[in-house]
Write an enzyme that holds these catalytic residues in place. Sequence first.
Site, PDB file in Angstrom:
ATOM      1  CG  MET A  75      33.098  58.858  50.245  1.00 35.01           C
ATOM      2  SD  MET A  75      34.446  58.426  48.826  1.00 35.01           S
ATOM      3  CE  MET A  75      35.540  57.585  50.191  1.00 35.01           C
ATOM      4  CG  HIS A 120      29.540  59.706  58.058  1.00 37.13           C
ATOM      5  ND1 HIS A 120      29.921  58.361  58.161  1.00 37.13           N
ATOM      6  CD2 HIS A 120      30.173  60.272  57.142  1.00 37.13           C
ATOM      7  CE1 HIS A 120      30.859  58.162  57.471  1.00 37.13           C
ATOM      8  NE2 HIS A 120      31.072  59.394  56.767  1.00 37.13           N
TER       9      HIS A 120
END
Lengths: 281, 281
Positions: free
Chosen positions: B30, B37
């Site tokens: 997102m 990430h």
Amino acid sequence: MECINTIKGIREYLKPYMLQDKSIGFVPTMGYLHKGHGSLIEKAAKENDIVVVSIFVNPTQFGPNEDFEKYPRDLEGDLTVAKEAGATVVFAPVASEMYVEDKKTQVVVSDLTDKLCGASRPGHFQGVTTVVTKLFNIVKANKAYFGKKDAQQLAVIQKMVQDLNMDIEIIECPIIREEDGLALSSRNVYLSEEERQEALVLSQGLFSTKERIKQGERDCVQLKNELIELINTKPLSNIDYVNFVDVNTLEDINIIDDKVLIALAVKFGNTRLIDNITVEV
Amino acid sequence: MECINTIKGIREYLKPYMLQDKSIGFVPTMGYLHKGHGSLIEKAAKENDIVVVSIFVNPTQFGPNEDFEKYPRDLEGDLTVAKEAGATVVFAPVASEMYVEDKKTQVVVSDLTDKLCGASRPGHFQGVTTVVTKLFNIVKANKAYFGKKDAQQLAVIQKMVQDLNMDIEIIECPIIREEDGLALSSRNVYLSEEERQEALVLSQGLFSTKERIKQGERDCVQLKNELIELINTKPLSNIDYVNFVDVNTLEDINIIDDKVLIALAVKFGNTRLIDNITVEV
């Protein structure tokens, strides 16, 4: 023509074709193939490098009091029909290959599935959309072929493919009928001779309704009453629904100003038949 | 590194790789990318020929009173992180590219989604499974990378992939923490300095519970009470749940005899944090 029973097997069979960018046509069926299925397979064979036919009587799309157990099966006959129509490979898994015991996932299309057949067969379309998703994920075809006889199924699957960005084109194929008009269905074998004779009222009623529309009648309430009255002249008939709806949203139409899907489900004895026609004005 | 905004565009970009049988790693996010990430992207880059990172703040997984509007966004920063970590291409669609207005289809995983975060965020996992299905259908990766921080999300997606025969391998990646133990999250930016300090109790509590188990404690009621008591020493904390569950089924465990997932969600001020640890005995 090979017949493969495992998911791993069909994936391995198809992989080389995918890497060569061969187009794959897919015809999902519940077996007991008739000329209607044959026409889908022939069309798929014309439009693609290879054709996969799946044969799987999917338990999850039958209700508890429906005909899953006695649904007609004839794998050997099916393989002959599939081969003659141009199938490259048949995928025929058993239920335990398709479903793990503790399955928890469903693909759910709302609204479209509440109406028509969905109203009298709760859970049916959830079973259909889930198994079709699984088959699409296994076969990874470019195009999948569905008959218009299951008009609601077609609308539901089109919506699912759009909503979930499935990379597959859904090809709508015309209803195939016996010479006397009866729409082909694997369930026609259930009909007694008398029931089969009475069932002709369905196609006759749909065709005469089409004529009435061509002649200028636009009022669906009027047309629906006429059609119901006609079907009710057959003593063995028992109407589930007769509806005039939008071909995509399946919402009721009152006055025809463009295109109408006339869809019906009627029982003759214990056998539930569906049929439909689309009319453009 | 390219950034592509359309479904058609990313499909065209990826097609030649697929035809060459290149392996595609996929990291759905997102956005507001942090080192967590980054670690997923690095792992994907090590294990695949190319890496696709998607950046999409998915509106359908936020509840009406949740933080969709204020969820942090920084596309430019994200592109830098993605590139440095080894991404080949970023897919960053807007919501209208991902969803048609009259969408009607949901992918629903039952049972697993009622518990833990699912209990306090109704509809959340349905939003997640549906968008992940869409992204999987668009990217058609060989492997997808998810962090263990969202342990329930991982269990739900694993189940969905199994049940729907999605041809993709789900790779679980470890939680990345700040040096002081706080699990990385895009939502950490919401924390005041005081809240952030208090939030350290979560990782400290999980680690000390792990120690207690290693020392022989097996009673989850006892361990849970101790953990709740510890968290409650922080005046700004407000526990949503602290649960000891099976890592796959997410069912409560009473006595640890194998492996336990200790998962918690705690609010500090308005910010809801999650964290977890898996302990094997």
